[in-house]
Write a protein that holds these residues in place. Structure first.
Motif, PDB file in Angstrom:
ATOM      1  N   TYR A  12     -18.924 -49.492  10.598  1.00 15.30           N
ATOM      2  CA  TYR A  12     -19.171 -48.882  11.908  1.00 15.30           C
ATOM      3  C   TYR A  12     -18.732 -47.420  11.899  1.00 15.30           C
ATOM      4  O   TYR A  12     -19.300 -46.586  12.580  1.00 15.30           O
ATOM      5  CB  TYR A  12     -18.414 -49.672  12.986  1.00 15.30           C
ATOM      6  N   TYR A  13     -17.708 -47.116  11.104  1.00 14.21           N
ATOM      7  CA  TYR A  13     -17.137 -45.765  11.067  1.00 14.21           C
ATOM      8  C   TYR A  13     -17.664 -44.935   9.896  1.00 14.21           C
ATOM      9  O   TYR A  13     -17.267 -43.798   9.717  1.00 14.21           O
ATOM     10  CB  TYR A  13     -15.611 -45.842  10.988  1.00 14.21           C
ATOM     11  N   ALA A  14     -18.561 -45.501   9.108  1.00 13.07           N
ATOM     12  CA  ALA A  14     -19.107 -44.798   7.948  1.00 13.07           C
ATOM     13  C   ALA A  14     -20.141 -43.761   8.381  1.00 13.07           C
ATOM     14  O   ALA A  14     -20.659 -43.809   9.493  1.00 13.07           O
ATOM     15  CB  ALA A  14     -19.737 -45.803   6.991  1.00 13.07           C
ATOM     16  N   THR A  15     -20.425 -42.847   7.470  1.00 12.07           N
ATOM     17  CA  THR A  15     -21.451 -41.840   7.762  1.00 12.07           C
ATOM     18  C   THR A  15     -22.830 -42.483   7.664  1.00 12.07           C
ATOM     19  O   THR A  15     -22.998 -43.535   7.038  1.00 12.07           O
ATOM     20  CB  THR A  15     -21.385 -40.670   6.754  1.00 12.07           C
ATOM     21  N   THR A  16     -23.812 -41.820   8.253  1.00 13.85           N
ATOM     22  CA  THR A  16     -25.188 -42.319   8.192  1.00 13.85           C
ATOM     23  C   THR A  16     -25.629 -42.451   6.733  1.00 13.85           C
ATOM     24  O   THR A  16     -26.301 -43.407   6.370  1.00 13.85           O
ATOM     25  CB  THR A  16     -26.139 -41.379   8.959  1.00 13.85           C
ATOM     26  N   THR A  17     -25.232 -41.500   5.891  1.00 16.67           N
ATOM     27  CA  THR A  17     -25.614 -41.537   4.480  1.00 16.67           C
ATOM     28  C   THR A  17     -25.049 -42.777   3.794  1.00 16.67           C
ATOM     29  O   THR A  17     -25.766 -43.462   3.049  1.00 16.67           O
ATOM     30  CB  THR A  17     -25.139 -40.264   3.754  1.00 16.67           C
ATOM     31  N   GLU A  18     -23.780 -43.070   4.046  1.00 10.39           N
ATOM     32  CA  GLU A  18     -23.163 -44.262   3.440  1.00 10.39           C
ATOM     33  C   GLU A  18     -23.859 -45.534   3.920  1.00 10.39           C
ATOM     34  O   GLU A  18     -24.138 -46.437   3.129  1.00 10.39           O
ATOM     35  CB  GLU A  18     -21.674 -44.340   3.806  1.00 10.39           C
ATOM     36  N   ILE A  19     -24.121 -45.602   5.199  1.00 15.94           N
ATOM     37  CA  ILE A  19     -24.786 -46.772   5.774  1.00 15.94           C
ATOM     38  C   ILE A  19     -26.205 -46.895   5.202  1.00 15.94           C
ATOM     39  O   ILE A  19     -26.637 -47.978   4.835  1.00 15.94           O
ATOM     40  CB  ILE A  19     -24.810 -46.690   7.318  1.00 15.94           C
ATOM     41  N   SER A  20     -26.902 -45.770   5.100  1.00 20.42           N
ATOM     42  CA  SER A  20     -28.260 -45.770   4.553  1.00 20.42           C
ATOM     43  C   SER A  20     -28.271 -46.296   3.127  1.00 20.42           C
ATOM     44  O   SER A  20     -29.135 -47.092   2.758  1.00 20.42           O
ATOM     45  CB  SER A  20     -28.849 -44.353   4.567  1.00 20.42           C
ATOM     46  N   ARG A  21     -27.305 -45.847   2.320  1.00 22.52           N
ATOM     47  CA  ARG A  21     -27.215 -46.323   0.932  1.00 22.52           C
ATOM     48  C   ARG A  21     -26.974 -47.822   0.895  1.00 22.52           C
ATOM     49  O   ARG A  21     -27.593 -48.535   0.103  1.00 22.52           O
ATOM     50  CB  ARG A  21     -26.082 -45.610   0.192  1.00 22.52           C
ATOM     51  N   SER A  22     -26.084 -48.308   1.737  1.00 24.01           N
ATOM     52  CA  SER A  22     -25.777 -49.744   1.771  1.00 24.01           C
ATOM     53  C   SER A  22     -26.998 -50.557   2.194  1.00 24.01           C
ATOM     54  O   SER A  22     -27.289 -51.596   1.602  1.00 24.01           O
ATOM     55  CB  SER A  22     -24.617 -50.022   2.727  1.00 24.01           C
TER      56      SER A  22
END
Length: 76
Positions: free
Chosen positions: A29-39
């Motif tokens: 929830y607190y990750a960046t959009t880039t990190e979430i996108s990669r996941s």
């Protein structure tokens, strides 16, 4: 499904994986959009076989950047 519906359908798929991701890993929830996108990109690759044929065709060539763009436009 028509070509013009593709972005909305892609967004639905991305949001489905986003819900799974935040449920399994609440800290995302607190990750960046880039990190979430990669996941999400990784999850889509790992779980493509769970999607319908139409959904598989939509996400086959999806990039991390495209997922990020879809996450950036939350339409209600």
């Amino acid at each position: 499904m028509t070509e013009e519906n593709a972005p909305q359908e892609k967004r639905k798929i991305v949001n489905k994986f986003l819900m799974i991701l935040t449920k399994e890993q609440p800290q995302m929830y607190y990750a960046t959009t880039t990190e979430i996108s990669r996941s999400i990109h990784t999850m889509i690759k790992e779980h493509t076989n769970r999607l319908s044929v139409e959904e598989q065709a939509l996400v086959r060539n999806m990039t991390v950047e495209e997922i990020g763009a879809l996450l950036g436009f939350h339409s209600h």
